[in-house]
Design an enzyme around this catalytic site. Structure first.
Site, mmCIF file in Angstrom:
data_model
loop_
_atom_site.group_PDB
_atom_site.id
_atom_site.type_symbol
_atom_site.label_atom_id
_atom_site.label_comp_id
_atom_site.label_asym_id
_atom_site.label_seq_id
_atom_site.Cartn_x
_atom_site.Cartn_y
_atom_site.Cartn_z
ATOM 1 C CE1 TYR A 74 1.103 -0.513 4.380
ATOM 2 C CE2 TYR A 74 0.637 1.840 4.183
ATOM 3 C CZ TYR A 74 1.228 0.785 4.866
ATOM 4 O OH TYR A 74 1.932 1.032 6.004
ATOM 5 C CG PHE B 162 0.441 8.776 5.971
ATOM 6 C CD1 PHE B 162 -0.613 9.101 5.131
ATOM 7 C CD2 PHE B 162 0.390 7.569 6.669
ATOM 8 C CE1 PHE B 162 -1.692 8.231 4.979
ATOM 9 C CE2 PHE B 162 -0.690 6.707 6.520
ATOM 10 C CZ PHE B 162 -1.736 7.033 5.670
ATOM 11 C CG ASP B 163 3.430 3.748 6.448
ATOM 12 O OD1 ASP B 163 4.621 3.532 6.151
ATOM 13 O OD2 ASP B 163 2.735 2.953 7.106
ATOM 14 C CB ILE C 286 -6.945 1.763 11.082
ATOM 15 C CG1 ILE C 286 -6.601 1.691 9.592
ATOM 16 C CG2 ILE C 286 -5.802 2.342 11.906
ATOM 17 C CD1 ILE C 286 -6.426 3.042 8.931
ATOM 18 C CE1 TYR D 27 -3.093 4.470 13.236
ATOM 19 C CE2 TYR D 27 -3.461 5.350 11.034
ATOM 20 C CZ TYR D 27 -2.955 4.358 11.857
ATOM 21 O OH TYR D 27 -2.332 3.270 11.325
ATOM 22 C CG PHE E 203 -4.631 3.441 3.095
ATOM 23 C CD1 PHE E 203 -3.340 3.285 3.582
ATOM 24 C CD2 PHE E 203 -5.630 3.894 3.962
ATOM 25 C CE1 PHE E 203 -3.053 3.571 4.910
ATOM 26 C CE2 PHE E 203 -5.338 4.179 5.286
ATOM 27 C CZ PHE E 203 -4.046 4.023 5.764
#
Ligand SMILES: [Ca+2]
Ligand SMILES: [Ca+2]
Length: 469
Positions: free
Chosen positions: A68, A78-79, A98, A124, A141
């Protein structure tokens, strides 16, 4: 009136049920989408690439592997699992992810690509993750699913091609030779026997291969093609193996079975045709025979044929000049009979094979007995049908000069054969056999046989017979 094909016309043709479904779908869409920029109630799923084939969709409790990219609304990353070069491997739908991800992965196919928009309360929340995710962040995502399985999964077998003739199916302790392509669920090849140009050879049900293959090959036929899908707990588990099979990977083997046999198998003999007239004598151990043969592998690959040499093959049965399977399979035949022989490798060329014969290969022969004659006992070049003449030397010495040169010896032996008193070893040029006999008798190698030399030889032969008895 509306022209044909206009939207209104089409709309009017919808049934009431279809209309209801359409309205429902619209309602769901509206509920999910962000109406007028307000907060999302649920995760939004955009399935922008769905593979044509989807044998299985992700369900709650499945184990998945995926890549992802995570970005914010402004596109800032962010990731990303790509940055770590490691797939996420996790159980989905049980709160380890999540909630937005747990829900967003449901129903996904392997190789599907989705974009998930996860509202903060499913991500979050109002707290975020210090230094990574600010409070109340909507997360985006891009996900590609590469693997899905469940620990309740068993081996899946689908038969792609089963030959019409399958006299026997593989069972435990059989030895199988097969080719395979090994891929992960997403289609990545991890191994293929074809690249080695060599079948994979193994015993079945003995734990020599991963449990999934031991199970998946059960009941396979020679020549069959099947797909065996093995969950990781029946393959290489959480750790995987080598650099091609990652941990927790489902493996797909596309298998083509070339042959199999059991180490306890005898030669399989099937008579194809017999000459119309019955035969009194059939081939037996010690016989000298001529036969034609065609030899192939069970997948049809042609190996050898006596027809290539234009003459039948010759052999003495039981003399260990041919493979054991032929020594057995050629016995009990009438001249003119045709047989099919299936010869397992332990009665053919064994584990290492031979020139042109792969190791552990089962051989298929078609044989035809062309001629048969009684052979001589091992080591004999000539035998008398009754007792030899008492005055053997005198009979041989045609001109009575006390010596027997090769010409006299040869004339004498040929006369015995012609008169039916004795027989030369079959399968060899008579001149050569007689020459060998002469050499044996002429002890001092001076080119002639004396009475003394003949006596010496016949005494020795007597002794030898006694020792054998
Ligand atoms: Ca003479
Ligand atoms: Ca001599």
């Amino acid at each position: 009136m509306f022209p044909a094909g206009s939207p209104s016309h089409t709309f009017r043709r919808l049934s009431l049920l279809q209309l209801l479904l359409l309205l429902q779908a619209l309602g769901r869409g509206l509920g999910r989408a962000s109406p007028a920029g307000g907060p999302l109630e649920d995760v939004v799923i955009e399935r922008y690439h769905v593979p044509r084939s989807c044998p299985r969709e992700v369900q709650m409790g499945d184990f998945v592997r995926y890549h992802y990219n995570g970005t914010f609304e402004d596109g800032k990353k962010f990731d990303s699992s790509y940055d770590r070069s490691t797939l996420v491997a996790i159980v989905v739908g049980v709160g380890r992810l999540i909630t937005g991800m747990d829900r967003g992965l449901m129903g996904m196919c392997v190789n599907e690509r989705r974009r998930l928009i996860v509202p903060p309360h499913l991500g979050y929340g109002s707290i975020g993750v210090a230094g990574l995710i600010p409070p109340d962040a909507t997360l985006y995502f891009d996900v590609v699913l590469l693997d899905v399985w469940n620990k309740a999964d068993t081996v899946q077998v689908s038969i792609l091609l089963r030959p019409p003739h399958c006299p026997r199916m593989v069972q435990d302790t059989d030895f199988v030779r097969y080719h395979y392509n090994g891929t992960l669920l997403d289609g990545t090849t991890f191994d293929t026997s074809y690249s080695r140009n060599h079948t994979y050879n193994t015993y079945i049900g003995q734990g020599y291969i991963i449990p999934g293959m031991d199970q998946g090959l059960q009941g396979v036929c020679i020549g069959e093609r099947r797909r065996i899908t093995v969950p990781p707990h029946l393959a290489y588990g959480e750790n995987g193996t080598g650099d091609k099979i990652p941990g927790s990977a489902v493996l797909i083997f596309d298998v083509h079975v070339i042959d199999f046999h059991n180490p306890a198998d005898p030669v399989e003999i099937k008579t194809l045709s017999r000459p119309p007239e019955s035969c009194n004598e059939t081939s037996k151990l010690g016989d000298f025979i001529r036969y034609h043969y065609n030899c192939s592998l069970l997948d049809g690959t042609r190996l050898f044929s006596s027809h290539d040499f234009g003459a039948p093959q010759e052999a003495t049965l039981g003399a260990n000049k041919v493979i054991e399977g032929l020594d057995t399979g050629l016995q009990g035949m009438c001249v003119g009979e045709r047989r099919q022989l299936v010869v397992p490798p332990h009665l053919a060329h064994g584990e290492s094979g031979a020139r042109g014969v792969p190791g552990s290969a089962v051989l298929l022969f078609e044989v035809e007995l062309v001629s048969r004659e009684d052979g001589l006992p091992t080591g004999y070049l000539f035998v008398w049908h009754k007792d030899p003449p008492a005055s053997l030397f005198e009979d041989m010495d045609l001109n009575k000069d006390g010596e027997v040169p090769p010409e006299e010896f040869s004339s004498f032996i040929k006369a015995q054969v012609n008169e039916g008193k004795g027989r030369l070893m079959p399968g060899q040029d008579p001149e050569k056999t007689i020459g060998d006999m002469f050499q044996n008798q002429d002890r001092n190698q001076d080119g002639k046989i004396t009475a003394e030399e003949l006596k010496l030889k016949s005494d020795e032969d007597q002794e030898r017979v006694h020792e054998e008895l």
